[in-house]
Design a protein around this motif. Structure first.
Motif, short mmCIF file in Angstrom:
data_model
loop_
_atom_site.label_atom_id
_atom_site.label_comp_id
_atom_site.label_asym_id
_atom_site.label_seq_id
_atom_site.Cartn_x
_atom_site.Cartn_y
_atom_site.Cartn_z
N VAL A 149 34.38 33.62 44.60
CA VAL A 149 35.76 34.11 44.62
C VAL A 149 36.10 34.66 46.00
O VAL A 149 37.18 34.41 46.55
CB VAL A 149 35.98 35.19 43.54
N LEU A 150 35.17 35.39 46.61
CA LEU A 150 35.41 35.90 47.95
C LEU A 150 35.62 34.77 48.95
O LEU A 150 36.37 34.91 49.91
CB LEU A 150 34.23 36.78 48.40
N ASP A 151 34.99 33.64 48.69
CA ASP A 151 35.12 32.49 49.59
C ASP A 151 36.54 31.94 49.63
O ASP A 151 36.94 31.31 50.62
CB ASP A 151 34.16 31.37 49.18
N VAL A 152 37.31 32.12 48.55
CA VAL A 152 38.67 31.56 48.51
C VAL A 152 39.73 32.61 48.81
O VAL A 152 40.93 32.32 48.76
CB VAL A 152 38.96 30.90 47.15
N LEU A 153 39.31 33.83 49.16
CA LEU A 153 40.27 34.89 49.45
C LEU A 153 41.08 34.64 50.71
O LEU A 153 42.22 35.08 50.83
CB LEU A 153 39.54 36.23 49.59
N ALA A 154 40.46 33.98 51.68
CA ALA A 154 41.09 33.76 52.98
C ALA A 154 40.46 32.51 53.59
O ALA A 154 39.44 32.02 53.11
CB ALA A 154 40.86 34.98 53.89
N PRO A 155 41.07 31.98 54.64
CA PRO A 155 40.48 30.81 55.31
C PRO A 155 39.03 31.09 55.72
O PRO A 155 38.67 32.24 56.00
CB PRO A 155 41.38 30.61 56.53
N PRO A 156 38.18 30.06 55.75
CA PRO A 156 36.76 30.26 56.10
C PRO A 156 36.59 31.02 57.41
O PRO A 156 37.26 30.74 58.40
CB PRO A 156 36.24 28.82 56.22
N GLY A 157 35.69 32.01 57.38
CA GLY A 157 35.37 32.78 58.57
C GLY A 157 36.29 33.92 58.87
O GLY A 157 35.98 34.76 59.73
N GLU A 158 37.41 34.02 58.17
CA GLU A 158 38.37 35.09 58.45
C GLU A 158 37.89 36.40 57.84
O GLU A 158 37.52 36.45 56.67
CB GLU A 158 39.74 34.73 57.87
N THR A 183 34.83 26.24 39.60
CA THR A 183 33.91 25.53 38.71
C THR A 183 32.95 24.67 39.52
O THR A 183 31.74 24.64 39.27
CB THR A 183 34.69 24.66 37.71
N ALA A 184 33.49 23.95 40.50
CA ALA A 184 32.65 23.09 41.34
C ALA A 184 31.63 23.89 42.14
O ALA A 184 30.53 23.41 42.42
CB ALA A 184 33.53 22.27 42.27
N ALA A 185 31.97 25.13 42.48
CA ALA A 185 31.07 25.96 43.29
C ALA A 185 29.84 26.43 42.53
O ALA A 185 28.85 26.85 43.13
CB ALA A 185 31.84 27.16 43.85
N GLY A 186 29.89 26.37 41.18
CA GLY A 186 28.72 26.74 40.39
C GLY A 186 28.50 28.24 40.33
O GLY A 186 29.41 29.02 40.59
#
Length: 295
Positions: free
Chosen positions: A71-80, A270-273
Motif C-alpha cells: 500500500v505504501l508503494d502506491v501512495l506516491a510515485p516511485p522514490g518520492e 492483488t498482483a503484489a502478493g
C-alpha cells in the motif's frame, strides 16, 4: 533489585545475544541471528516479534507487513519521499523499507517502551540517511499530541491480537488516527485473530464507523485469501483513507479526491502478493463481516 534499562553486553568470549529489559512492559528484548535464513530477529518476552535483514532492508518476511508495504508503494510515485507515522516500533522493519524505497522520507515512531528504539538502532543500524523521530508514549496518548500533522500514512501495529488494550482500538481511536492523515493518506491497521475472525469483523465495523465520521469511503481488507475463505487464524490488514476512494463532498452527494481508481488499486495490490492474496474493497469487507457474523 530493579532490572537495568540499558542493553546488557554478553560476557567476553560469549556468543550470547545482547538484550535489554523493557521498563514498561517488563519484558526482555533480545536480538538474535535468524536460524532460518539471513538477518536477525527481535525477540520480546520469548516470542519472535520482528525480522530484519541489514543486507536487504527492502526484504520483508512477514506477510502482513509486506501487504502494508504494498500500500505504501502506491501512495506516491516511485522514490518520492512520504511522511509516515509508525505506532509500535518493533525492529523498525517498515521504516527501513520506506527509507530504502523512498529515500529522505520523514518518519515518526511511537513506542511505550523507552529502551526499545535505542536498543534496536544500536544493534541493527538503520539505512544511511534515515530521518526518524522517536517518541516515547502510549499510542493513544500520542495521537492528540500529533494533531495538526498531515501524515501520508499512519501504521498501527501494536498488540495485534485479542488482548489489544481497549483504548488502542475502536471507533474513537481510529477517528483520531484518520484525523492525522493528509487528504490522500492511508491508515493501516494490523489485526491478528483466531479462527472465526470475530476480532477482525469487530474492528472492521469500528473502523467503518470512524470512516463515516471522517466522511471517508470505507474499509479495505488485505490478507491471505485462504485465511479469509476458511475464516482461519492469521493476520489481516485493515486500510482506510483518501487514497482508497476519497472523501464525501460537503453536500454529501459525491466522492472527491480518489487517488487511484478502485478496480485498478485492487488489481495492483492483488498482483503484489504475497500469494494467495485477497484484496477487498469496502463492499467486499462489508460482505466478509456479514459472513463472519453468520458463521
Amino acid at each position: 533489585m530493579a532490572p537495568s534499562s540499558s542493553p546488557s553486553a554478553p560476557p567476553p568470549g560469549s556468543s550470547a545475544p545482547r538484550s535489554v529489559h523493557l521498563g514498561v512492559s517488563g519484558e526482555l528484548a533480545r536480538i538474535l541471528p535468524d536460524e532460518h535464513g539471513s538477518g536477525h530477529v527481535l525477540q520480546i518476552g520469548g516470542h519472535i516479534q520482528s525480522h530484519v535483514d541489514l543486507a536487504r532492508p527492502g526484504h520483508i518476511r512477514y506477510e502482513y507487513l509486506r501487504r502494508m508495504a504494498n500500500v505504501l508503494d502506491v501512495l506516491a510515485p516511485p522514490g518520492e519521499p512520504i511522511d509516515v507515522l509508525h505506532l509500535g516500533a518493533g525492529a523498525l522493519t517498515l521504516p527501513r523499507y520506506v527509507q530504502t524505497t523512498r529515500p529522505g522520507s520523514a518518519q515518526t515512531v511511537v513506542d511505550i517502551d523507552r529502551e526499545l528504539v535505542s536498543f534496536v538502532t544500536a544493534e541493527l543500524p538503520l539505512p544511511e540517511g534515515t530521518v526518524l523521530t522517536s517518541l516515547v508514549a502510549d499510542a493513544r496518548d500520542a495521537a492528540p499530541c500529533l494533531a495538526g500533522r498531515d501524515f501520508d500514512a499512519v501504521v498501527l501495529d501494536i498488540d495485534a491480537g485479542a488482548d489489544t488494550a481497549p483504548h488502542r482500538a475502536g471507533r474513537g481511536f481510529y477517528t483520531d488516527l484518520l484525523g492525522l492523515l493528509s487528504p490522500a493518506g492511508v491508515l493501516l491497521v494490523n489485526i491478528g485473530d483466531e479462527t472465526g475472525l470475530h476480532l477482525l469483523a469487530d474492528q472492521a465495523r469500528e473502523l467503518e464507523a470512524a470512516c463515516l465520521d471522517a466522511r471517508l469511503t470505507g474499509v479495505w481488507t488485505l490478507a491471505d485469501a485462504t485465511m479469509l475463505e476458511r475464516l482461519s487464524y492469521g493476520n489481516a490488514v485493515l486500510a482506510a483513507g483518501g487514497l482508497l476512494g476519497g472523501r464525501l463532498s460537503a453536500d454529501g452527494r459525491t466522492w472527491e479526491g480518489a487517488v487511484v481508481e478502485s478496480r485498478e488499486l485492487t488489481a495492483r495490490l492483488t498482483a503484489a502478493g504475497p500469494h494467495p492474496a485477497a484484496v477487498l474493497d469496502p463492499a467486499g469487507t462489508a460482505g466478509l463481516v456479514r459472513r463472519i457474523g453468520l458463521a
